[in-house]
Design a protein around this motif. Structure first.
Motif, PDB file in Angstrom:
ATOM      1  N   ARG A 888       0.765  -1.250   0.031  1.00 16.27           N
ATOM      2  CA  ARG A 888       0.003  -0.138   0.174  1.00 16.27           C
ATOM      3  C   ARG A 888       0.867   1.194   0.045  1.00 16.27           C
ATOM      4  NH1 ARG A 888      -0.996  -1.970   5.402  1.00 16.27           N
ATOM      5  NH2 ARG A 888      -3.039  -2.751   4.939  1.00 16.27           N
ATOM      6  N   THR A 898      -2.437  -3.261  -3.159  1.00 20.33           N
ATOM      7  CA  THR A 898      -2.848  -4.508  -3.662  1.00 20.33           C
ATOM      8  C   THR A 898      -2.893  -5.520  -2.376  1.00 20.33           C
ATOM      9  OG1 THR A 898      -0.736  -5.325  -4.386  1.00 20.33           O
ATOM     10  CG2 THR A 898      -2.325  -4.263  -5.945  1.00 20.33           C
ATOM     11  N   SER A 925      -7.077  -5.212  -5.632  1.00 21.64           N
ATOM     12  CA  SER A 925      -6.735  -3.893  -5.823  1.00 21.64           C
ATOM     13  C   SER A 925      -7.731  -2.915  -5.462  1.00 21.64           C
ATOM     14  CB  SER A 925      -6.588  -3.495  -7.423  1.00 21.64           C
ATOM     15  OG  SER A 925      -5.670  -4.354  -8.177  1.00 21.64           O
ATOM     16  N   TYR A 926      -7.105  -1.655  -4.787  1.00 17.29           N
ATOM     17  CA  TYR A 926      -8.045  -0.780  -4.163  1.00 17.29           C
ATOM     18  C   TYR A 926      -7.626   0.568  -4.275  1.00 17.29           C
ATOM     19  CZ  TYR A 926      -5.017  -1.830  -0.226  1.00 17.29           C
ATOM     20  OH  TYR A 926      -4.041  -2.020   0.634  1.00 17.29           O
ATOM     21  N   GLN A 927      -8.492   1.485  -4.137  1.00 17.28           N
ATOM     22  CA  GLN A 927      -8.259   2.818  -4.061  1.00 17.28           C
ATOM     23  C   GLN A 927      -9.180   3.414  -3.158  1.00 17.28           C
ATOM     24  OE1 GLN A 927      -7.962   5.621  -7.398  1.00 17.28           O
ATOM     25  NE2 GLN A 927      -9.155   6.951  -6.292  1.00 17.28           N
ATOM     26  N   CYS A 932     -11.013  -4.295  -7.805  1.00 21.15           N
ATOM     27  CA  CYS A 932     -10.868  -5.065  -8.984  1.00 21.15           C
ATOM     28  C   CYS A 932     -10.414  -6.428  -7.962  1.00 21.15           C
ATOM     29  CB  CYS A 932      -9.674  -4.954  -9.872  1.00 21.15           C
ATOM     30  SG  CYS A 932      -9.289  -5.970 -11.252  1.00 21.15           S
ATOM     31  N   THR A 943     -14.900  -6.546 -11.188  1.00 19.27           N
ATOM     32  CA  THR A 943     -14.166  -4.958 -11.217  1.00 19.27           C
ATOM     33  C   THR A 943     -15.375  -4.230 -10.945  1.00 19.27           C
ATOM     34  OG1 THR A 943     -14.994  -4.498 -13.541  1.00 19.27           O
ATOM     35  CG2 THR A 943     -12.744  -5.477 -13.181  1.00 19.27           C
ATOM     36  N   THR A 961      -9.684  -1.998   4.215  1.00 21.69           N
ATOM     37  CA  THR A 961      -8.264  -2.443   3.272  1.00 21.69           C
ATOM     38  C   THR A 961      -7.229  -2.106   4.395  1.00 21.69           C
ATOM     39  OG1 THR A 961      -7.980  -0.048   2.671  1.00 21.69           O
ATOM     40  CG2 THR A 961      -9.090  -1.583   1.093  1.00 21.69           C
TER      41      THR A 961
END
Length: 1020
Positions: A888, A898, A925-927, A932, A943, A961
């Motif tokens: 991260r 990720t 995967s993250y924001q 995703c 996604t 996260t």
């Protein structure tokens, strides 16, 4: 090169483990050569340690007597001279038992001073304590000036006169144990911190007061750190009396050596430190057992056949009733649990060993049903084994009888073969084996070979090979592995705080923090040259402008094997600080006048979740919210947070406190359907309509600088005044901007304050990172302005007009940074038609149904994941596995990262048999939120805008996260997004391309359906 001087001197440590049933002792001997060639280095401590005696006996009522007898036994068995004993290391459950049992005779009332300025009112101290415990420990509460922002700026300076005023009130109330907890005290780098400043004033004003500074107890996370500090404070005086008893036992045995207590992480601290922080000893039993088992099996040795890089070590400590499983981390210490731990029903962020316990032990009952099926446990004869088991002449078949019937022999058990039928013995043996195999699978984190360490008196029940274990070891002294672990425990130094780089490079920060942790380990008694960095983790923080990050650094070393007289005094002893022995002699039991008798229990019975129905009026179709409803909705909001959205916990507690408030009343907290709103609900520019509310900012701030409690209502009222409306804020209802995460819960307290209902809807249907990712704005049917931002200081900012919602996002973010990175927001009200056509209807109901299934599954001990999926239309299980890698960083204010998962397999899992669990890695995967899920190398499973949520398999709770860590066992589920998100317009704003994914959107493969409605189900 061999040692050239054969003269030897033997030194000893005594390890003691005090459990609820047995007190175990072990004597560790270190053979120290008097010289080494060429003045060489001090030999490695563990290489020269052996266990020379052990003793196991029942724990006595006064604890101290049992300790004295156990120590006396091992000293006598080995004929050890008293002056050769260099320390006694004790592990005990005595302190945590007092808290778990809510023992009023052992717990003190605690006052809490929050250094927070206008913040941190949303959840009062003790709010989430079980009622019985709260009645005993809750003392005085005050909110005073002080606290810091995440960037180190003071919220308010401490005012001495304010502290003096509250000290007077506490003294008059007879409360003499105080917790001082400051907002972001972890970033306080002043020579005298705010908490220490307040502590000094209290000690001056209240003679004999005990003051606990929260920064000495817990990590970032205000509620959890405060809770841990309160538990620690409540047990302080009892801990001192108990440790005084331990010291008295040593004195009576003529042992003039230091006393240490074992900690939760497998290391030890001296008695003086234990008197200040007894909470750090609360869960040391399992770590002692694992540490001892590793030592006894020789895994620690340099010449061991086992390499921790190519195998994984799991321990099972089998008692009379339960089996406790723990695993060794790659660092060589017990693997720790996730970020929060519950102690006596109180949520804390304290580091605890990760344990799996099952009802299987030497005394487990063997039963046969009418169909001939055999089960073992979870019921046990426990300590009555020697009177009730068949092998002792009793009438009850137990697991011990099974292994004896198969020919196992042990000198502590009768020479009995019995007359159990071979079929029952065979089936029972199979059940024991399967249970052990399943728990081993649960503890595994990879496909590396498993070395299983069998310890505890009941471990004899494992006599068959386990298919998922490469080697099983039952080492010598296995019955007292816990005491052995205490005897050979190491010492640590740990740094856990928010760091502001101030221009320093990464390498410089690593060096500084590592050196600080190492020095702490040496000051705690580590042998020179033995300290190593075992953990180094830098966790970036969202939205901050000064590059601040959370640093966790742990250094560990061997406890020095020297005679006490040869050890240099600690710096605080040189300065004349009162020692623990002096404290023990002067600190008597708390005066009865200062510890009133607890009130008789009045706890309400637990709600009957199986038959619970929400209170929905059939006439008006209004849903009146209860505490059970809030709990269900909170769980569901966590699921819809998809890894982001901020912690639901404080918002849930705030809603619960509001519901309990006598000025609100349960009937005023209610939910209505969007269709029931007035048809002529006004537009955003003329007032009225539905107020859309949220908090914006960094979750790392929201978890530490709690809200003042009225920011949203202030923002909504200010916007109403700007729009020229009156009465009830001028609104028909309140709606959460997003249902995912903490914002999903924020509407309830605000609506109750404004005396309007909450709408069963939101603008997103999940959590997304930006305000402009709201469906009415995406489709151009409404705009966010005019809007108001408000904070607890009374700052109110009106954004009258903006060119578009994207510009509003930038403006709001800039204002949020200036206001401390967490700010209330009231957006332009929505009219009824926009709400009906461009919002996600029924999202509160959907959260309720998901939360209900999670809570019911926990109560039933059922599969939480399958229960949850049963109420998610189109929901799918994507993967079950273990976290094996987390990456991260912060870019542009967002946490980007990720997480890689690897599968594990359960022989009894339907998912495995149906092929749901893939053998490949899954990469998430993250924001801020997950966007995703990809099976390596490039098979995309899901996604954005479809929803991806990660669940903790042990509890079913949604994980953020930032909570993902190595070894955590999780399930990944997905659900289809609202149809408004899967159009070309919706995908442009929230599809893969918006998050930097080049591949086009691939629908989940299931059809979106309208989620279940509380109104349709219960208002008929």
């Amino acid at each position: 090169m061999p040692l050239i001087n054969l003269a030897e001197h033997k030194l000893y440590r005594i390890g003691v483990d005090v459990g609820g049933t047995n007190t175990d002792a072990a004597l560790a001997c270190w053979t120290k050569p008097t010289a080494v060639p060429d003045g060489g280095a001090h030999p490695d401590g563990h290489e020269d340690i052996s266990i020379v005696a052990s003793h196991k006996s029942q724990t006595t009522a006064d604890v101290t007597t049992g300790i004295r007898h156990a120590i006396q036994a091992v000293l006598g068995a080995a004929s050890v001279p008293r002056d050769a004993v260099i320390s006694v290391n004790i592990g005990t459950t005595h302190f945590i038992n007092a808290v778990v049992q809510a023992d009023a005779s052992s717990l003190s009332r605690v006052a809490v001073l929050r250094l927070c300025g206008p913040f941190c009112r949303e959840v009062p101290p003790f709010a989430d304590f079980p009622p019985a415990l709260r009645r005993i420990v809750e003392g005085y509460t005050a909110y005073v000036d002080g606290g810091l922002e995440i960037d180190g700026r003071p919220i308010k300076p401490v005012r001495e006169e304010e502290i003096v005023k509250h000290a007077t009130k506490m003294r008059e109330a007879g409360v003499s144990v105080v917790v001082v907890v400051g907002v972001f005290s972890a970033v306080d780098t002043a020579e005298v911190t705010q908490e220490e400043q307040v502590k000094a004033i209290l000690q001056r004003e209240i003679p004999g007061v005990d003051v606990v500074c929260s920064r000495d107890i817990g990590r970032v996370g205000f509620i959890e750190r405060e809770n841990a500090s309160v538990l620690n404070a409540s047990i302080l005086r009892f801990a001192r009396r108990t440790i005084r008893g331990f010291e008295r036992a040593l004195a009576e045995l003529r042992l003039d050596c230091p006393l240490y207590l074992t900690q939760n992480d497998g290391t030890i601290m001296d008695a003086e430190a234990a008197c200040r922080t007894p909470i750090k000893t609360f869960s040391s039993g399992a770590t002692n057992s694992l540490t001892g088992a590793v030592f006894l099996a020789g895994i620690h040795r340099k010449d061991s056949e086992f390499d921790l890089k190519t195998s994984q070590v799991i321990m099972v400590d089998v008692g009379g009733t339960t089996s406790d499983f723990a695993a060794l981390s790659p660092s060589g210490f017990p693997r720790q649990s996730s970020t929060t731990a519950s102690i006596a029903g109180v949520r804390t962020a304290f580091s605890m060993p990760e344990l799996v316990s099952i009802g299987l032990g030497g005394g487990s009952l063997v039963t046969v049903d009418e169909a001939g099926d055999v089960s073992v446990g979870p019921t046990s004869v426990g300590h009555r084994l020697q009177t009730e088991a068949l092998c002792f002449g009793g009438a009850t078949a137990t697991a011990t009888d099974v292994v004896l019937a198969r020919g196992f022999r042990d000198q502590s058990l009768p020479d009995w073969q019995g007359d159990m039928s071979s079929d029952v013995v065979s089936k029972a043996s199979r059940q024991i084996t399967l249970k052990l195999q399943r728990c081993v699978d649960t503890m595994k984190t990879s496909d590396l070979d498993v070395v299983l360490l069998l310890v505890g008196g009941g471990s004899i029940i494992q006599i068959d090979e386990l298919s998922n274990v490469q080697k099983s070891i039952q080492p010598p002294f296995y019955k007292v592995a816990n005491a052995v672990g205490a005897a050979i425990a190491k010492v640590a130094g740990e740094v856990d705080r928010i760091v502001i780089p101030d221009g320093r490079k990464h390498e410089q920060l690593v060096e500084e923090l590592s050196r600080e942790a190492e020095q702490l380990a040496y000051s705690n008694g580590a042998r020179t040259g033995s300290v190593e960095i075992m953990e180094l983790d830098f966790i970036p923080l969202q939205y901050v402008t000064n590059n601040a990050f959370r640093a966790v650094v742990k250094a560990v070393g061997e406890l020095d094997w020297q005679l006490p007289s040869k050890k240099a005094p600690r710096s605080e002893e040189k300065a004349g600080t009162v020692s623990v022995t002096e404290l023990s002699l002067t600190d008597g039991p708390e005066s009865p006048s200062k510890q009133p008798a607890p009130l008789p229990p009045t706890d309400a019975p637990a709600p009957d979740l199986e038959n619970y129905e929400p209170d929905v009026s059939k006439a008006t179709r209004e849903w009146y919210i209860s505490e059970v409803d809030l709990d269900f909705i909170g769980e569901g909001c966590g699921i819809l947070g998809t890894g982001g959205g901020g912690s639901v916990y404080s918002a849930l507690l705030h809603s619960r406190e509001t519901l309990r408030s006598p000025t609100i009343g349960g009937r005023r907290m209610r939910v209505v359907e969007a269709a029931s709103l007035p048809p002529a609900a006004a537009s955003s520019t003329s007032g009225g309509g539905t107020a859309v509310i949220a908090f914006v900012g960094a979750p790392s701030v929201s978890n530490e600088r709690l809200i003042g409690g009225g920011e949203i209502e202030a923002a909504a009222r200010a916007l109403s005044r700007y729009l020229g409306t009156t009465g009830g804020g001028g609104y028909d209802a309140v709606m959460a901007a997003e249902v995912g995460g903490s914002n999903g819960m924020r509407a309830f307290a605000a609506a109750a304050s404004l005396d309007v209902p909450v709408v069963d809807a939101d603008m997103i249907g999940r959590a997304f990172p930006k305000i402009d990712m709201s469906l009415p704005y995406v489709y151009g049917q409404a705009g966010p302005a005019p809007a108001v931002l408000s904070d607890a200081r009374g700052n109110v900012q009106v954004v009258a007009e903006v060119e578009d919602s994207s510009r509003f996002e930038s403006i709001a973010r800039s204002a949020c940074i200036e206001l401390g990175l967490y700010t209330a927001l009231s957006l332009a009200p929505l009219g009824r038609e926009v709400l009906l056509r461009y919002c996600c209807l029924g999202s509160i109901s959907f959260a309720w149904f998901m939360g209900r299934e999670i809570c019911l599954a926990r109560q039933r001990k059922a599969d939480v994941v399958q229960a949850l999926l049963s109420v998610i239309p189109g929901g799918r299980l994507l993967y079950k596995g273990k976290v094996v890698d987390v990456q991260r960083e912060v870019k542009g204010g967002w946490t980007i990262g990720t997480t890689a998962l690897e599968p594990f397999h359960d022989d009894d899992s339907d998912d495995d048999r149906n092929g749901v669990v893939d053998s490949r890695r899954l990469v998430l995967s993250y924001q801020n939120e997950f966007f995703c899920a990809t099976l390596e190398p490039n098979t995309v499973l899901c996604t954005t805008p479809d929803l991806i949520t990660v669940l903790d398999l042990s509890t079913g709770a949604a994980l953020a996260t930032h909570e993902l860590r190595y070894g955590l066992r999780v399930a990944v589920i997905a659900m289809p997004a609202h149809p408004l998100w899967t159009t070309d317009v919706g995908l442009k704003m929230a599809g893969p391309e918006a998050f930097g994914i080049s591949s086009p959107f691939q629908p989940l493969g299931t059809t979106w359906e309208k989620p279940p409605s509380v109104f349709d189900r219960y208002a008929k």
